[in-house]
Design a protein around this motif. Structure first.
Motif, PDB file in Angstrom:
ATOM      1  N   LEU A  80       0.813  -1.210   0.052  1.00  0.00           N
ATOM      2  CA  LEU A  80       0.016   0.007   0.024  1.00  0.00           C
ATOM      3  C   LEU A  80       0.926   1.111   0.149  1.00  0.00           C
ATOM      4  CD1 LEU A  80      -2.684  -0.876   2.281  1.00  0.00           C
ATOM      5  CD2 LEU A  80      -3.043  -0.536  -0.033  1.00  0.00           C
ATOM      6  N   LYS A  81       1.784   1.298   0.753  1.00  0.00           N
ATOM      7  CA  LYS A  81       2.798   2.340   0.795  1.00  0.00           C
ATOM      8  C   LYS A  81       3.426   2.704  -0.439  1.00  0.00           C
ATOM      9  CE  LYS A  81       6.872   4.237   3.109  1.00  0.00           C
ATOM     10  NZ  LYS A  81       8.072   3.977   3.988  1.00  0.00           N
ATOM     11  N   ASP A  82       3.833   1.688  -1.263  1.00  0.00           N
ATOM     12  CA  ASP A  82       4.652   1.747  -2.686  1.00  0.00           C
ATOM     13  C   ASP A  82       3.514   2.268  -3.499  1.00  0.00           C
ATOM     14  OD1 ASP A  82       6.849   0.935  -1.530  1.00  0.00           O
ATOM     15  OD2 ASP A  82       6.705  -0.906  -2.431  1.00  0.00           O
ATOM     16  N   TYR A  83       2.344   1.853  -3.591  1.00  0.00           N
ATOM     17  CA  TYR A  83       1.148   2.238  -4.410  1.00  0.00           C
ATOM     18  C   TYR A  83       0.787   3.740  -4.180  1.00  0.00           C
ATOM     19  CZ  TYR A  83      -3.055   2.286  -7.057  1.00  0.00           C
ATOM     20  OH  TYR A  83      -4.043   2.394  -8.012  1.00  0.00           O
ATOM     21  N   LEU A  84       0.477   3.823  -2.880  1.00  0.00           N
ATOM     22  CA  LEU A  84       0.176   5.188  -2.537  1.00  0.00           C
ATOM     23  C   LEU A  84       1.174   6.474  -2.831  1.00  0.00           C
ATOM     24  CD1 LEU A  84      -2.381   4.190   0.321  1.00  0.00           C
ATOM     25  CD2 LEU A  84      -3.039   4.953  -2.010  1.00  0.00           C
ATOM     26  N   THR A  85       2.333   6.038  -2.424  1.00  0.00           N
ATOM     27  CA  THR A  85       3.454   7.117  -2.532  1.00  0.00           C
ATOM     28  C   THR A  85       3.581   7.218  -4.004  1.00  0.00           C
ATOM     29  OG1 THR A  85       4.699   6.133  -0.769  1.00  0.00           O
ATOM     30  CG2 THR A  85       5.737   7.503  -2.230  1.00  0.00           C
ATOM     31  N   ASP A  86       3.523   6.357  -4.814  1.00  0.00           N
ATOM     32  CA  ASP A  86       3.272   6.726  -6.297  1.00  0.00           C
ATOM     33  C   ASP A  86       2.609   7.460  -6.809  1.00  0.00           C
ATOM     34  OD1 ASP A  86       5.748   5.223  -6.577  1.00  0.00           O
ATOM     35  OD2 ASP A  86       4.903   3.238  -7.597  1.00  0.00           O
ATOM     36  N   LYS A  87       1.345   7.619  -6.254  1.00  0.00           N
ATOM     37  CA  LYS A  87      -0.066   8.369  -6.448  1.00  0.00           C
ATOM     38  C   LYS A  87       0.239   9.629  -5.923  1.00  0.00           C
ATOM     39  CE  LYS A  87      -2.025   5.360  -8.944  1.00  0.00           C
ATOM     40  NZ  LYS A  87      -2.053   5.223 -10.307  1.00  0.00           N
ATOM     41  N   GLY A  88       1.206  10.085  -5.077  1.00  0.00           N
ATOM     42  CA  GLY A  88       1.245  11.391  -4.650  1.00  0.00           C
ATOM     43  C   GLY A  88       1.057  11.704  -2.931  1.00  0.00           C
ATOM     44  N   TYR A  89       0.639  10.383  -2.445  1.00  0.00           N
ATOM     45  CA  TYR A  89       0.572  10.621  -1.144  1.00  0.00           C
ATOM     46  C   TYR A  89       1.758  10.422  -0.166  1.00  0.00           C
ATOM     47  CZ  TYR A  89      -4.219  10.154  -2.759  1.00  0.00           C
ATOM     48  OH  TYR A  89      -5.605  10.658  -3.180  1.00  0.00           O
ATOM     49  N   GLN A  90       1.750  10.927   1.166  1.00  0.00           N
ATOM     50  CA  GLN A  90       2.515  10.842   1.952  1.00  0.00           C
ATOM     51  C   GLN A  90       2.112   9.408   2.901  1.00  0.00           C
ATOM     52  OE1 GLN A  90       3.444  14.221   4.410  1.00  0.00           O
ATOM     53  NE2 GLN A  90       3.206  15.533   2.427  1.00  0.00           N
ATOM     54  N   ILE A  91       2.903   8.506   3.432  1.00  0.00           N
ATOM     55  CA  ILE A  91       2.233   7.414   4.159  1.00  0.00           C
ATOM     56  C   ILE A  91       3.054   7.595   5.646  1.00  0.00           C
ATOM     57  CG2 ILE A  91       1.805   4.967   4.009  1.00  0.00           C
ATOM     58  CD1 ILE A  91       0.586   6.430   1.797  1.00  0.00           C
ATOM     59  N   VAL A  92       2.236   7.159   6.550  1.00  0.00           N
ATOM     60  CA  VAL A  92       2.678   7.041   7.709  1.00  0.00           C
ATOM     61  C   VAL A  92       2.136   5.510   8.104  1.00  0.00           C
ATOM     62  CG1 VAL A  92       2.596   7.484  10.342  1.00  0.00           C
ATOM     63  CG2 VAL A  92       2.559   9.278   8.548  1.00  0.00           C
ATOM     64  N   GLU A  93       2.798   4.576   8.480  1.00  0.00           N
ATOM     65  CA  GLU A  93       2.465   3.242   8.837  1.00  0.00           C
ATOM     66  C   GLU A  93       2.356   3.107  10.376  1.00  0.00           C
ATOM     67  OE1 GLU A  93       4.799   0.213   6.613  1.00  0.00           O
ATOM     68  OE2 GLU A  93       6.035   2.025   5.909  1.00  0.00           O
ATOM     69  N   ALA A  94       1.491   1.876  10.549  1.00  0.00           N
ATOM     70  CA  ALA A  94       1.349   1.574  12.137  1.00  0.00           C
ATOM     71  C   ALA A  94       0.993   0.173  12.015  1.00  0.00           C
ATOM     72  CB  ALA A  94       0.254   2.218  12.845  1.00  0.00           C
ATOM     73  N   ARG A  95       1.404  -0.682  13.046  1.00  0.00           N
ATOM     74  CA  ARG A  95       1.247  -2.272  12.915  1.00  0.00           C
ATOM     75  C   ARG A  95       0.340  -2.523  13.751  1.00  0.00           C
ATOM     76  NH1 ARG A  95       7.570  -2.228  14.516  1.00  0.00           N
ATOM     77  NH2 ARG A  95       6.362  -1.362  16.322  1.00  0.00           N
ATOM     78  N   ASN A  96      -0.401  -2.135  14.477  1.00  0.00           N
ATOM     79  CA  ASN A  96      -1.680  -2.130  15.368  1.00  0.00           C
ATOM     80  C   ASN A  96      -2.601  -0.949  15.595  1.00  0.00           C
ATOM     81  OD1 ASN A  96      -0.720  -1.146  17.680  1.00  0.00           O
ATOM     82  ND2 ASN A  96       0.734  -2.981  17.680  1.00  0.00           N
ATOM     83  N   GLY A  97      -3.490  -1.230  16.231  1.00  0.00           N
ATOM     84  CA  GLY A  97      -4.633  -0.152  16.401  1.00  0.00           C
ATOM     85  C   GLY A  97      -3.925   0.684  17.461  1.00  0.00           C
ATOM     86  N   LYS A  98      -3.264   0.455  18.509  1.00  0.00           N
ATOM     87  CA  LYS A  98      -2.732   1.206  19.462  1.00  0.00           C
ATOM     88  C   LYS A  98      -1.511   2.159  18.699  1.00  0.00           C
ATOM     89  CE  LYS A  98      -0.067   1.404  23.657  1.00  0.00           C
ATOM     90  NZ  LYS A  98       0.544   2.697  23.313  1.00  0.00           N
ATOM     91  N   GLU A  99      -0.903   1.910  17.683  1.00  0.00           N
ATOM     92  CA  GLU A  99       0.217   2.506  17.141  1.00  0.00           C
ATOM     93  C   GLU A  99      -0.896   3.591  16.234  1.00  0.00           C
ATOM     94  OE1 GLU A  99       3.028   0.597  14.810  1.00  0.00           O
ATOM     95  OE2 GLU A  99       3.748  -0.384  16.726  1.00  0.00           O
ATOM     96  N   CYS A 100      -1.865   3.124  15.752  1.00  0.00           N
ATOM     97  CA  CYS A 100      -2.762   3.959  14.891  1.00  0.00           C
ATOM     98  C   CYS A 100      -3.444   5.134  15.751  1.00  0.00           C
ATOM     99  CB  CYS A 100      -4.076   3.259  14.426  1.00  0.00           C
ATOM    100  SG  CYS A 100      -5.180   4.210  13.698  1.00  0.00           S
ATOM    101  N   VAL A 101      -3.936   4.841  16.937  1.00  0.00           N
ATOM    102  CA  VAL A 101      -4.130   5.903  17.855  1.00  0.00           C
ATOM    103  C   VAL A 101      -3.396   6.920  18.174  1.00  0.00           C
ATOM    104  CG1 VAL A 101      -5.516   6.354  19.937  1.00  0.00           C
ATOM    105  CG2 VAL A 101      -6.356   4.670  18.539  1.00  0.00           C
ATOM    106  N   ASP A 102      -1.983   6.365  18.613  1.00  0.00           N
ATOM    107  CA  ASP A 102      -0.911   7.187  19.181  1.00  0.00           C
ATOM    108  C   ASP A 102      -0.457   8.030  17.851  1.00  0.00           C
ATOM    109  OD1 ASP A 102      -1.101   5.904  21.368  1.00  0.00           O
ATOM    110  OD2 ASP A 102       0.610   4.388  21.378  1.00  0.00           O
ATOM    111  N   SER A 103      -0.520   7.548  16.568  1.00  0.00           N
ATOM    112  CA  SER A 103      -0.094   8.503  15.587  1.00  0.00           C
ATOM    113  C   SER A 103      -0.701   9.720  15.385  1.00  0.00           C
ATOM    114  CB  SER A 103      -0.467   7.783  14.191  1.00  0.00           C
ATOM    115  OG  SER A 103       0.449   6.242  14.155  1.00  0.00           O
ATOM    116  N   PHE A 104      -1.907   9.796  15.767  1.00  0.00           N
ATOM    117  CA  PHE A 104      -2.697  11.220  15.918  1.00  0.00           C
ATOM    118  C   PHE A 104      -2.080  12.088  16.865  1.00  0.00           C
ATOM    119  CE2 PHE A 104      -5.543   8.784  13.226  1.00  0.00           C
ATOM    120  CZ  PHE A 104      -6.100   9.820  12.377  1.00  0.00           C
ATOM    121  N   ASP A 105      -1.119  11.765  17.716  1.00  0.00           N
ATOM    122  CA  ASP A 105      -0.439  12.655  18.589  1.00  0.00           C
ATOM    123  C   ASP A 105       0.435  13.642  17.704  1.00  0.00           C
ATOM    124  OD1 ASP A 105      -1.772  11.471  20.880  1.00  0.00           O
ATOM    125  OD2 ASP A 105      -0.139  10.208  21.283  1.00  0.00           O
TER     126      ASP A 105
END
Length: 170
Positions: A80-105
């Motif tokens: 997903l990162k490779d595909y979306l980066t090629d489409k012009g998006y910046q990608i941030v990755e998380a491995r689980n729901g906790k990391e997802c929620v923490d990413s919004f900090d």
């Protein structure tokens, strides 16, 4: 160590979606423009502070183009990162729901692609936490398990849509 014109050229060369506003007593040329539709702008010093407002309005109308990809499978995140980066998006990755929620900090996102089943905190629990915090970012849940009840539950909890795995990137 770089002047503003060189920074603007480097930003263009790196294909970073960042608007550059050059401010100088001299016209630097090299693609800077006073045309409001141009990505790069030039302001001749001295300038009235009010002249910044139209430039900032252009920048604010553009989305961050930042997407959070949440999945415990490295291969899917990378794909997903490779595909979306090629489409012009910046990608941030998380491995689980906790990391997802923490990413919004530290970030704001335009969309989230999140797996349902993950260790530590699953996608539905993360969706609940995001909504409890008042985060309204669109969430697209993904799952390799065709759980219709999860789909209905996810939509009730505020997910935008549900992508059954495997799916075509297009």
């Amino acid at each position: 160590k770089l002047d503003g014109t060189k920074v603007m050229q480097e930003v263009g060369r790196l294909k970073i979606k960042t608007q550059v506003i050059l401010m100088s007593g001299f016209n630097p040329g090299d693609g800077a423009s006073n045309d409001p539709s141009s990505k790069n702008q030039f302001l001749a010093k001295p300038f009235a502070l009010e002249s910044l407002i139209p430039l900032l309005a252009i920048t604010q109308t553009n989305a961050h183009n930042r997407i959070l990809v949440v999945d415990d499978q490295d291969m899917l995140r990378d794909m997903l990162k490779d595909y979306l980066t090629d489409k012009g998006y910046q990608i941030v990755e998380a491995r689980n729901g906790k990391e997802c929620v923490d990413s919004f900090d530290n970030h704001e996102f335009d969309a989230i692609f999140m797996d349902v089943r993950m260790p530590e905190m699953d996608g539905l629990a993360a969706l609940d936490k995001l909504r409890e915090r008042g985060i309204k970012t669109p969430v697209f849940l993904m799952s390799g398990y065709g759980e219709v009840s999860s789909l209905e539950d996810a939509v009730k909890r505020g997910a935008q849509n549900f992508l059954p795995k495997p799916f075509k990137l297009e």
